[in-house]
Design a protein around this motif. Structure first.
Motif, PDB file in Angstrom:
ATOM      1  N   GLN A  63       6.885   2.283  -1.472  1.00 43.28           N
ATOM      2  CA  GLN A  63       7.166   0.871  -1.713  1.00 43.28           C
ATOM      3  C   GLN A  63       6.561   0.397  -3.027  1.00 43.28           C
ATOM      4  O   GLN A  63       7.152  -0.424  -3.726  1.00 43.28           O
ATOM      5  CB  GLN A  63       6.644   0.017  -0.558  1.00 43.28           C
ATOM      6  CG  GLN A  63       7.470   0.098   0.702  1.00 43.28           C
ATOM      7  CD  GLN A  63       7.306  -1.125   1.576  1.00 43.28           C
ATOM      8  OE1 GLN A  63       6.387  -1.922   1.416  1.00 43.28           O
ATOM      9  NE2 GLN A  63       8.211  -1.284   2.519  1.00 43.28           N
ATOM     10  N   GLN A 113       0.798  -1.221   0.000  1.00 42.71           N
ATOM     11  CA  GLN A 113       0.000   0.000   0.000  1.00 42.71           C
ATOM     12  C   GLN A 113       0.834   1.277   0.000  1.00 42.71           C
ATOM     13  O   GLN A 113       0.431   2.287  -0.583  1.00 42.71           O
ATOM     14  CB  GLN A 113      -0.929   0.007   1.231  1.00 42.71           C
ATOM     15  CG  GLN A 113      -2.039  -1.024   1.163  1.00 42.71           C
ATOM     16  CD  GLN A 113      -3.055  -0.717   0.072  1.00 42.71           C
ATOM     17  OE1 GLN A 113      -3.350   0.436  -0.227  1.00 42.71           O
ATOM     18  NE2 GLN A 113      -3.588  -1.756  -0.552  1.00 42.71           N
ATOM     19  N   ASP A 114       1.969   1.265   0.672  1.00 42.27           N
ATOM     20  CA  ASP A 114       2.785   2.462   0.774  1.00 42.27           C
ATOM     21  C   ASP A 114       3.220   2.942  -0.617  1.00 42.27           C
ATOM     22  O   ASP A 114       3.770   2.154  -1.394  1.00 42.27           O
ATOM     23  CB  ASP A 114       4.028   2.179   1.622  1.00 42.27           C
ATOM     24  CG  ASP A 114       4.935   3.389   1.733  1.00 42.27           C
ATOM     25  OD1 ASP A 114       4.592   4.316   2.462  1.00 42.27           O
ATOM     26  OD2 ASP A 114       5.998   3.389   1.055  1.00 42.27           O
TER      27      ASP A 114
END
Length: 331
Positions: A184, A180-181
């Protein structure tokens, strides 16, 4: 490989590793060198990928599978293994109580960029994500070598189409929702091997097509528009984008067609570029603990990395390079 191409590759390798070094000085908030502090990272990496594409497609076509595997493994694995263990021990991530066999094997098999958790677990060599991409190219190059030599342009276009589809799927279709980040998602998905593959294929295309000399003014305009003016059109595209690879290719073609010889410092910087690339980041981090002045830190980090890279090249890399070449000579 003729002398002009050797010299072009030497120049590009030396420039690429210095640009990556400058970019990491910027990313660590140590020192920002105009343009290269911000853009040197992606540009240096793309130069390495284009050069690898140029060289590896020829190697893949030349060797049998066992010879090819030995050749590639002996070239990149010994230095990586040594410095991975060395810096992991120094940072304490290989302590028995912290040992994670699965994550460790992921790194030792060059699969770390496919696993965010494994990458974070053993992060002593942060630049090692590119080795996952490089290893993926080694596999693909051997699989497609025969077809690529028959249809290089079609293969390149196909790679670009797949990369563009993949990047847009990551951004707009939100594939792999477990990550989700945003940072990332960019690093592990949008920036992964699929997205990077066109840069290798561009280098491979140059190797196979052997394009004749082009008008240098035209090539220079490609470099300016795709690389130096990148920030002016970056927001209109998704990255990584194959277009910047065209600028790298144009630079390679210009250098290839110039009759010149490199200074010894550039030749040696090219020779030690792999070890330099591996160890410069942790070297800067370790020295930053003891050196507060940003200018002194930058200079000492560079000198220390050069010295360690020379030792790495002569003690680790060079013996295995000789062994790898002896494997090829037996064919």
């Amino acid at each position: 490989m003729n002398d002009s191409r050797n010299h072009a590759i030497e120049t590009l390798r030396a420039a690429a590793v210095v640009m990556v070094f400058m970019n990491h000085l910027h990313s660590m908030d140590i020192l920002t060198i105009p343009y290269f502090g911000i853009s040197g990272g992606w540009l240096g990496v793309q130069i390495f990928f284009v050069i690898s594409g140029y060289l590896i497609i020829q190697s893949a076509a030349r060797y049998s599978a066992p010879e090819y595997i030995k050749h590639r493994a002996l070239r990149i694995y010994p230095a990586y293994l040594f410095w991975f263990i060395a810096f992991s021990v120094i940072t304490g991530s290989l302590a028995i109580e912290k040992l994670d066999i699965n994550s460790l094997l992921t790194h030792l098999l060059f699969l770390q960029h496919f696993s965010p958790s494994a990458f974070a677990k053993y992060s002593a060599l942060p630049v090692s994500w590119t080795l996952t991409v490089e290893a993926a190219w080694y596999v693909l190059a051997f699989i497609i070598a025969s077809y690529f030599y028959r249809s290089p342009t079609k293969s390149l276009f196909f790679s670009v189409a797949i990369a563009c589809f993949w990047i847009n799927a990551v951004i707009h279709l939100k594939i792999f929702p477990s990550i989700q980040d945003p940072g990332q998602r960019y690093f592990f998905l949008q920036n992964n091997a699929i997205a990077q593959m066109p840069f290798f294929l561009i280098g491979a295309w140059i190797a196979v097509k052997k394009p004749p000399q082009h008008d240098k003014a035209a090539l220079l305009s490609v470099i300016i528009s795709t690389i130096f003016l990148f920030k002016s059109w970056e927001l209109s595209a998704v990255t990584p984008i194959f277009i910047t690879g065209l600028g790298v290719a144009a630079l390679f073609l210009i250098l290839r067609d110039i009759d010149y010889k490199n200074h010894w410092s550039i030749k040696w910087m090219s020779e030690i570029s792999y070890s330099f690339y591996l160890i410069h980041y942790p070297t800067i981090i370790l020295l930053s603990v003891y050196i507060g002045n940003k200018y002194i830190l930058s200079i000492i980090s560079f000198v220390a990395t050069v010295i360690l890279s020379f030792l790495s090249y002569f003690i680790i890399e060079k013996p295995f390079i000789r062994l790898a070449r002896s494997v090829g000579d037996k064919k």
